[in-house]
Scaffold this motif. Sequence first.
Motif, PDB file in Angstrom:
ATOM      1  N   ALA A  12       0.839  -1.198   0.000  1.00 19.76           N
ATOM      2  CA  ALA A  12       0.000   0.000   0.000  1.00 19.76           C
ATOM      3  C   ALA A  12       0.876   1.251   0.000  1.00 19.76           C
ATOM      4  CB  ALA A  12      -0.924   0.000   1.214  1.00 19.76           C
ATOM      5  N   LYS A  15       2.351   1.645  -3.447  1.00 23.28           N
ATOM      6  CA  LYS A  15       1.337   2.135  -4.383  1.00 23.28           C
ATOM      7  C   LYS A  15       1.108   3.635  -4.189  1.00 23.28           C
ATOM      8  CE  LYS A  15      -1.193  -2.179  -5.080  1.00 23.28           C
ATOM      9  NZ  LYS A  15      -2.459  -2.882  -4.885  1.00 23.28           N
ATOM     10  N   LYS A  16       1.067   4.054  -2.919  1.00 21.29           N
ATOM     11  CA  LYS A  16       0.862   5.469  -2.616  1.00 21.29           C
ATOM     12  C   LYS A  16       2.034   6.292  -3.159  1.00 21.29           C
ATOM     13  CE  LYS A  16       0.080   8.698   1.150  1.00 21.29           C
ATOM     14  NZ  LYS A  16      -0.044   8.900   2.594  1.00 21.29           N
ATOM     15  N   GLN A  17       3.254   5.805  -2.929  1.00 24.21           N
ATOM     16  CA  GLN A  17       4.430   6.517  -3.415  1.00 24.21           C
ATOM     17  C   GLN A  17       4.442   6.568  -4.948  1.00 24.21           C
ATOM     18  OE1 GLN A  17       8.277   4.777  -2.583  1.00 24.21           O
ATOM     19  NE2 GLN A  17       9.304   6.751  -2.773  1.00 24.21           N
ATOM     20  N   THR A  19       1.876   6.517  -6.949  1.00 25.39           N
ATOM     21  CA  THR A  19       0.852   7.480  -7.359  1.00 25.39           C
ATOM     22  C   THR A  19       1.368   8.910  -7.198  1.00 25.39           C
ATOM     23  OG1 THR A  19      -0.896   5.929  -6.735  1.00 25.39           O
ATOM     24  CG2 THR A  19      -1.524   8.245  -6.942  1.00 25.39           C
ATOM     25  N   GLN A  20       2.040   9.179  -6.085  1.00 24.62           N
ATOM     26  CA  GLN A  20       2.591  10.520  -5.850  1.00 24.62           C
ATOM     27  C   GLN A  20       3.667  10.856  -6.882  1.00 24.62           C
ATOM     28  OE1 GLN A  20       3.878  10.108  -1.770  1.00 24.62           O
ATOM     29  NE2 GLN A  20       1.974  10.954  -0.947  1.00 24.62           N
TER      30      GLN A  20
END
Length: 78
Positions: A12, A15-17, A19-20
């Motif tokens: 997770a 994935k967040k990184q 996306t950023q």
Amino acid sequence: MNGNPSDNKLKAAEKKQLTQLQAENEALKAKLAKSEAAVDILGKASALLEAMSKSATATDPTLPEVEATRPDWMSPPQ
């Protein structure tokens, strides 16, 4: 190992990184496009001013002839 909650948190976080980083990349691409457009416009303005300068020199013989050169800021880095 797939059922391990720490693995899910890592995925997770990754994935967040991702996306950023993708959003940052898109923003930088847009900024680059604007900068390239600005350089293009400045180059055209410079050429226009140079042409106007030559025209003024041609119509007024008392003005010194200006040698056409590329501005330093437009030259590629060496």
